[in-house]
Design a protein around this motif. Structure first.
Motif, PDB file in Angstrom:
ATOM      1  N   ARG A 253       0.637  -1.283   0.200  1.00 10.59           N
ATOM      2  CA  ARG A 253      -0.124   0.001  -0.046  1.00 10.59           C
ATOM      3  C   ARG A 253       0.854   1.164   0.106  1.00 10.59           C
ATOM      4  O   ARG A 253       1.732   1.203   0.668  1.00 10.59           O
ATOM      5  CB  ARG A 253      -0.938  -0.160   1.262  1.00 10.59           C
TER       6      ARG A 253
ATOM      7  N   SER B 152       5.142   9.499   3.446  1.00 16.59           N
ATOM      8  CA  SER B 152       5.537   8.324   4.451  1.00 16.59           C
ATOM      9  C   SER B 152       6.102   7.440   3.303  1.00 16.59           C
ATOM     10  O   SER B 152       5.454   7.145   2.291  1.00 16.59           O
ATOM     11  CB  SER B 152       4.326   7.890   5.312  1.00 16.59           C
TER      12      SER B 152
ATOM     13  N   VAL C  51       3.859   0.923   2.758  1.00 14.47           N
ATOM     14  CA  VAL C  51       3.565  -0.019   3.683  1.00 14.47           C
ATOM     15  C   VAL C  51       3.582  -1.778   2.960  1.00 14.47           C
ATOM     16  O   VAL C  51       2.794  -1.774   1.879  1.00 14.47           O
ATOM     17  CB  VAL C  51       2.348   0.020   4.515  1.00 14.47           C
TER      18      VAL C  51
ATOM     19  N   THR D  17       2.636  -3.366  10.952  1.00 19.25           N
ATOM     20  CA  THR D  17       3.316  -2.201  10.232  1.00 19.25           C
ATOM     21  C   THR D  17       3.648  -1.165  10.995  1.00 19.25           C
ATOM     22  O   THR D  17       4.919  -1.715  11.719  1.00 19.25           O
ATOM     23  CB  THR D  17       2.101  -1.558   9.317  1.00 19.25           C
ATOM     24  N   GLU D  18       3.227  -0.037  11.420  1.00 18.39           N
ATOM     25  CA  GLU D  18       3.862   0.573  12.659  1.00 18.39           C
ATOM     26  C   GLU D  18       3.016  -0.038  13.875  1.00 18.39           C
ATOM     27  O   GLU D  18       3.486  -0.241  14.781  1.00 18.39           O
ATOM     28  CB  GLU D  18       3.268   2.130  12.616  1.00 18.39           C
ATOM     29  N   VAL D  19       1.885  -0.416  13.438  1.00 13.57           N
ATOM     30  CA  VAL D  19       1.326  -1.465  14.740  1.00 13.57           C
ATOM     31  C   VAL D  19       0.585  -2.617  13.864  1.00 13.57           C
ATOM     32  O   VAL D  19       1.143  -2.828  12.781  1.00 13.57           O
ATOM     33  CB  VAL D  19       0.032  -0.332  15.360  1.00 13.57           C
ATOM     34  N   THR D  20      -0.327  -3.129  14.486  1.00 13.67           N
ATOM     35  CA  THR D  20      -1.008  -4.313  13.844  1.00 13.67           C
ATOM     36  C   THR D  20      -1.619  -3.818  12.504  1.00 13.67           C
ATOM     37  O   THR D  20      -2.420  -3.116  12.698  1.00 13.67           O
ATOM     38  CB  THR D  20      -2.055  -4.904  14.579  1.00 13.67           C
ATOM     39  N   ALA D  21      -1.331  -4.507  11.512  1.00 16.42           N
ATOM     40  CA  ALA D  21      -1.822  -3.927  10.134  1.00 16.42           C
ATOM     41  C   ALA D  21      -3.244  -4.221  10.224  1.00 16.42           C
ATOM     42  O   ALA D  21      -3.907  -5.128  11.032  1.00 16.42           O
ATOM     43  CB  ALA D  21      -1.069  -4.707   9.157  1.00 16.42           C
ATOM     44  N   SER D  22      -3.933  -3.452   9.268  1.00 19.74           N
ATOM     45  CA  SER D  22      -5.450  -3.645   9.344  1.00 19.74           C
ATOM     46  C   SER D  22      -5.835  -4.745   8.712  1.00 19.74           C
ATOM     47  O   SER D  22      -4.890  -5.694   8.015  1.00 19.74           O
ATOM     48  CB  SER D  22      -6.024  -2.308   8.453  1.00 19.74           C
TER      49      SER D  22
ATOM     50  N   ASP E 120      -7.519  -5.937   6.032  1.00 19.25           N
ATOM     51  CA  ASP E 120      -7.104  -5.971   4.567  1.00 19.25           C
ATOM     52  C   ASP E 120      -5.809  -6.212   4.203  1.00 19.25           C
ATOM     53  O   ASP E 120      -5.244  -6.777   3.304  1.00 19.25           O
ATOM     54  CB  ASP E 120      -7.705  -5.020   3.933  1.00 19.25           C
TER      55      ASP E 120
ATOM     56  N   ARG F 214     -17.683  -6.137  12.501  1.00 26.39           N
ATOM     57  CA  ARG F 214     -16.576  -6.227  13.583  1.00 26.39           C
ATOM     58  C   ARG F 214     -17.514  -6.296  14.576  1.00 26.39           C
ATOM     59  O   ARG F 214     -18.357  -5.392  14.999  1.00 26.39           O
ATOM     60  CB  ARG F 214     -15.742  -4.921  13.626  1.00 26.39           C
ATOM     61  N   PHE F 215     -17.318  -7.096  15.559  1.00 29.13           N
ATOM     62  CA  PHE F 215     -17.986  -7.526  16.651  1.00 29.13           C
ATOM     63  C   PHE F 215     -19.732  -7.528  16.330  1.00 29.13           C
ATOM     64  O   PHE F 215     -20.574  -6.623  17.075  1.00 29.13           O
ATOM     65  CB  PHE F 215     -17.834  -6.411  18.117  1.00 29.13           C
TER      66      PHE F 215
ATOM     67  N   LYS G 114       0.558   0.039  22.955  1.00 30.21           N
ATOM     68  CA  LYS G 114       0.904  -0.230  21.513  1.00 30.21           C
ATOM     69  C   LYS G 114      -0.260  -1.307  20.915  1.00 30.21           C
ATOM     70  O   LYS G 114      -0.659  -1.296  19.904  1.00 30.21           O
ATOM     71  CB  LYS G 114       2.203  -0.708  21.216  1.00 30.21           C
TER      72      LYS G 114
ATOM     73  N   ILE H 188      -3.396  -0.079  19.697  1.00 26.53           N
ATOM     74  CA  ILE H 188      -3.617   1.166  18.504  1.00 26.53           C
ATOM     75  C   ILE H 188      -4.038   0.174  17.360  1.00 26.53           C
ATOM     76  O   ILE H 188      -3.499  -0.690  17.237  1.00 26.53           O
ATOM     77  CB  ILE H 188      -2.197   1.704  18.517  1.00 26.53           C
TER      78      ILE H 188
ATOM     79  N   GLU I  36      -5.117   0.154  13.279  1.00 25.95           N
ATOM     80  CA  GLU I  36      -4.966   0.947  11.840  1.00 25.95           C
ATOM     81  C   GLU I  36      -6.424   0.950  11.285  1.00 25.95           C
ATOM     82  O   GLU I  36      -7.124   0.079  11.485  1.00 25.95           O
ATOM     83  CB  GLU I  36      -4.134  -0.269  10.790  1.00 25.95           C
TER      84      GLU I  36
ATOM     85  N   GLY J 159      -7.169   1.554   8.269  1.00 26.53           N
ATOM     86  CA  GLY J 159      -7.455   1.189   7.125  1.00 26.53           C
ATOM     87  C   GLY J 159      -6.844   1.970   5.764  1.00 26.53           C
ATOM     88  O   GLY J 159      -6.203   1.413   4.983  1.00 26.53           O
TER      89      GLY J 159
ATOM     90  N   LYS K   4      -1.628   5.901   6.240  1.00 27.15           N
ATOM     91  CA  LYS K   4      -0.892   7.331   6.601  1.00 27.15           C
ATOM     92  C   LYS K   4      -1.271   8.157   5.430  1.00 27.15           C
ATOM     93  O   LYS K   4      -1.150   8.087   4.219  1.00 27.15           O
ATOM     94  CB  LYS K   4       0.451   7.313   6.881  1.00 27.15           C
ATOM     95  N   ASP K   5      -2.109   9.462   5.822  1.00 27.37           N
ATOM     96  CA  ASP K   5      -2.360  10.353   4.653  1.00 27.37           C
ATOM     97  C   ASP K   5      -3.518   9.598   3.683  1.00 27.37           C
ATOM     98  O   ASP K   5      -3.754  10.557   2.739  1.00 27.37           O
ATOM     99  CB  ASP K   5      -1.265  11.050   4.043  1.00 27.37           C
TER     100      ASP K   5
ATOM    101  N   LEU L 133      -3.857   5.916  12.101  1.00 30.57           N
ATOM    102  CA  LEU L 133      -3.813   5.088  13.513  1.00 30.57           C
ATOM    103  C   LEU L 133      -5.054   5.493  14.377  1.00 30.57           C
ATOM    104  O   LEU L 133      -5.334   6.619  14.270  1.00 30.57           O
ATOM    105  CB  LEU L 133      -2.668   5.007  14.062  1.00 30.57           C
TER     106      LEU L 133
ATOM    107  N   LEU M 226     -16.909   0.698  15.526  1.00 30.35           N
ATOM    108  CA  LEU M 226     -16.315   0.015  14.352  1.00 30.35           C
ATOM    109  C   LEU M 226     -15.059  -0.237  14.822  1.00 30.35           C
ATOM    110  O   LEU M 226     -14.383  -1.215  14.403  1.00 30.35           O
ATOM    111  CB  LEU M 226     -16.099   1.158  13.373  1.00 30.35           C
TER     112      LEU M 226
END
Lengths: 310, 478
Positions: A108, A115, A118, A162-167, A169, A249-250, B38, B41, B43, B45, B48-49, B136, B218
């Motif tokens: 992505r 930035s 990813v 990624t920076e945190v747990t990836a989304s 998708d 989600r939930f 952490k 936290i 994502e 979806g 970034k940007d 994030l 969500l």
């Protein structure tokens, strides 16, 4: 010999009809989600083995609002690549089992951002299926009907960072157990050249992963035509209508997921030798009507495979 | 820089109740450190940007706009005599607007998932004073990043939680949130953000379905509180680390003024449910308390003090003896209730007789809103629970040195399992243990030494830092 051809036809039809359903199943919504494997559900000749290796490239850069493609002002580039390996074995003349494994890479990039892009990658989910053909092709029967069922096993990496747990998708694996079923019908047309029409119906019910995320259940109907162009070269063309529920989600709907798609899929398969062949296809969207405001969805999906039978 | 090496243990309290083995305490490193868990936290979806912040967009006179609906919410900012409105339909899709008025640059951020809007003064940045959307979320809430240092900031914590600026608090510019109809009555001569942003968007479409009114979220949050509907809009006030929520629904169809005292600070909260606004200010001027009453039909004036001064919705004295004065705004903003409760557990709700019930067995909290909490435990029972959970804690608890700018400030709980005995003891993930009975904790060896002292005592005091704010836990063991 004729039976072998029919078997190959059948396999091809299943491959070209059912397999794309799986491919699109968790990739066409607002973004690609982990997908495991191309799966064809060919019924092999009794006691035959089939090995297949596939590479897929999925571009998901179309931004769609309802049914209209709109300009993406973020210059986003979203792709997924898959390497898929599957093994099939014919336990009986009309019963085939198979296992499929995958490796998945997601990418992505937001063009307007400074930035770094990813990327996540890892082992994808796996699949176990069984297919039964109560009415296979015979010397006299020019129609074949088969039924199948499968279980998707969450063997894939579902905690990619990624920076945190990836989304969801961007995860190579979905983290959920899913079940699926399908039926497939084909009919040979006696007009001299070898031509066949086929249709497939497919459904998949998805479970939730340990983060409470559930990809939307999905269904598809396919209709196509397959013909032998020259010796050992088969061409096919089919359309597929697919619809998917909202992701959840939930148990709450995730906006901007799910919708309706129609794809146009030309493909070709070339048997280089008695046991070895290659094939390729491209999946192109003809129509989309997606839920809620906007979604990124499939621009195209191409795949190349090689297979070997013993 | 220090080298961070996470250390597994159940430490602090196991230290008191049970013997424990020591761990190594290598030098800490703040690079990559977060002041929020952490693991919580998420994502969102888009990446970034992927949600595009606007920078210096076009504003048009309010009188010239025919795009926004009267029911649309807007966030208003006043700097000197310049007044700007930022409508939610734009903010729903861009989340951040970077803007400069005179010498003041600010980033107005609005998180559509938590319904929270704040403006931060960014004039202090030198090279790039704009913020972007990191993609994030923490507690479902927007994490903006500053483009000068690439640091991540928690919007609702009002704190930089990661990166070079970690630990810094933003300078807040007060905002007024209300309906577009009310804004036009308040400031008909002001300017509003144009819907012609240069981006290809249909701003009349709300991108999140029925989210505004539904009872669902969500993204998961760390604390749920059912005292109010999740999406109830509240005006949350923070005073000295304590928080209080004023539901906008309590004010009614006419402007109401609450002369309140919260955490020993006199404040005034003014609101109107129909016009959908709530603002609050410190209720003191020149160290003298003021008392207010509401004023109707004289927008932008909404209240009058006991000395006869008329005050506008931004807290400016417009007439009377205090004309030209400005009330000090409280540290506050509007958000959905679920988000406030997630960030500020145990928040008081104005007008609610239902205080939080504490389900823990032995401990008593004298004042749940105090920065000093006293807890009593039966040593044998808490010890038994520790024994029972020992293995889980050993596997899942991580205590690491916490350093800012190279100086170790304490030991931070990087991770621990939810609903564990640590929670029972009042410890939360990412708390920083700073001292026990006055002895500073900078490494595990200090903790080891303390154990020998603590295991024979019945009272001890733990100083911790939670979200950058001090908290004292006083324990009594029976």
């Amino acid at each position: 010999m004729k039976k072998t051809i029919l078997c190959a036809v059948f396999s091809g039809c299943l491959l070209f009809v059912i397999l794309p359903s799986f491919l699109a199943s968790q990739t066409c919504s607002c973004a690609a989600t982990p997908l495991f494997n191309p799966l064809d559900f060919a019924t092999l000749k009794n006691r035959k083995w089939h090995f297949e290796l596939t590479y897929k490239y999925h571009s998901m850069n179309d931004l769609v609002e309802g049914s209209a493609k709109v300009k993406d002002d973020t210059d986003r580039r979203r792709t997924a690549q898959f390497v898929l390996a599957d093994v099939r074995y014919a336990l009986l003349p009309n019963l085939t089992i198979r296992a499929a494994f995958s490796w998945v890479s997601h990418y992505r990039e937001i063009g307007i951002s400074f930035s770094e892009p990813v990327q996540t990658q890892g082992l994808g989910d796996s699949l176990m299926t069984v297919q039964y053909s109560p009415f296979p092709y015979t010397e006299t029967r020019k129609t074949e009907i088969s039924l199948g069922a499968g279980l998707k096993i969450p063997t894939g990496e579902n905690n990619a960072q990624t920076e945190v747990t990836a989304s969801e998708d961007m995860q190579p694996g979905t983290g959920s157990w899913d079940v699926m079923g399908w039926t497939f019908v084909s009919q040979q047309i006696p007009i001299g050249a070898w031509i066949e029409i086929f249709a497939g119906l497919y459904g998949r019910l998805n479970g939730s992963n340990d983060r409470g995320y559930q990809f939307g259940n999905e269904y598809s109907v396919s209709l196509g035509l397959r013909a032998q162009a020259v010796k050992r070269l088969m061409l096919s063309l089919y359309g597929r209508y697919r619809w998917a529920d909202f992701d959840k989600r939930f148990d709450s709907d995730i906006p901007n997921t799910g919708g309706h798609w129609v794809f146009f899929v030309p493909s070709a398969s070339w048997n280089i030798s008695e046991n070895f062949g290659i094939k390729s296809e491209i999946e192109l969207p003809l129509y989309r009507d997606l839920n809620d405001y906007r979604q990124f969805t499939t621009t195209f999906l191409v795949s190349v495979s090689m297979f070997y039978q013993i | 820089m220090f080298q961070q090496k996470p250390i597994k243990l159940l430490l602090l309290l196991a230290l008191v109740f049970l013997p424990f083995c020591d761990g190594d305490s290598n030098s800490p490193d703040t690079s990559g450190a977060w002041l929020i868990p952490k693991s919580e936290i998420q994502e969102g979806g888009p990446g970034k940007d992927g949600i595009v912040a606007l920078t210096n967009p076009t504003f048009i006179p309010v009188s010239q706009d025919n795009y926004y609906l009267d029911s649309d919410l807007v966030i208003g900012v006043q700097i000197d005599n310049f007044i700007r409105a930022f409508p939610h339909p734009i903010l729903d899709q861009h989340e951040i607007v970077n803007h400069t008025i005179g010498d003041t640059s600010f980033a107005l951020s609005y998180c559509p998932l938590t319904g929270s809007g704040v403006a931060w003064d960014t004039s202090g940045f030198i090279l790039d004073n704009t913020f972007g959307v990191s993609g994030l979320l923490y507690n479902s809430n927007l994490i903006p990043y500053d483009r000068e240092t690439d640091s991540n900031w928690s919007q609702m914590l009002l704190l930089c939680v990661n990166g070079e600026s970690i630990g810094q608090e933003p300078l807040i510019i007060p905002v007024v949130e209300t309906t577009w109809k009310t804004w036009k009555e308040l400031y008909p001569d002001s300017f509003v953000l144009s819907h012609e942003t240069g981006f290809n968007r249909n701003y009349r479409v709300y991108p999140y379905g029925n989210y505004k009114t539904s009872d669902s979220l969500l993204f998961s949050v760390s604390n749920e509180d059912s005292r109010l509907h999740k999406k109830e809009r509240i005006h949350g006030v923070i005073v000295g680390g304590e928080t209080k929520a004023y539901p906008i629904s309590i004010f009614g169809s006419s402007t109401k003024v609450l002369n309140d005292i919260f955490n020993n600070l006199p404040i005034v909260v003014a609101g109107n449910t129909t016009k959908n606004f709530a603002v609050s200010f410190e209720r003191e001027l020149d160290d003298k308390p003021l008392y207010f009453m509401p004023v109707e039909d004289e927008f932008p004036v909404i209240m009058m003090d006991s000395q006869g001064t008329m005050w506008d919705i931004f807290g400016h004295g417009l007439s009377g003896p205090n004309k030209g004065q400005k009330l000090k705004p409280t540290k506050s903003f509007i958000s959905y209730w679920f988000a406030w409760a997630a960030f500020y557990p145990n928040a008081e709700i104005h007008g609610s007789s239902t205080q939080l019930s504490h389900t823990s067995f032995e401990h008593k909290i004298e004042d749940p809103f105090s920065r000093i909490q006293t807890r009593e435990f039966i040593r044998s029972r808490i010890g038994a629970r520790l024994l029972k959970e020992w293995w889980t804690l050993a596997k899942k608890t991580k205590l690491v040195p916490h350093a800012v700018n190279g100086v170790t400030l304490g030991l931070r709980f990087q991770e621990f399992p939810p609903s564990s005995v640590l929670s029972e003891l009042g410890i939360r993930e990412f708390d920083v243990l700073k001292s026990i009975n006055g002895t500073e904790l900078k490494d595990l060896s200090t903790l080891s030494l303390l154990f020998t002292e603590l295991k024979n005592t019945n009272r001890f005091e733990v100083e911790i830092e939670r979200y950058g704010r001090p908290l004292t836990l006083r324990y009594t063991l029976k």
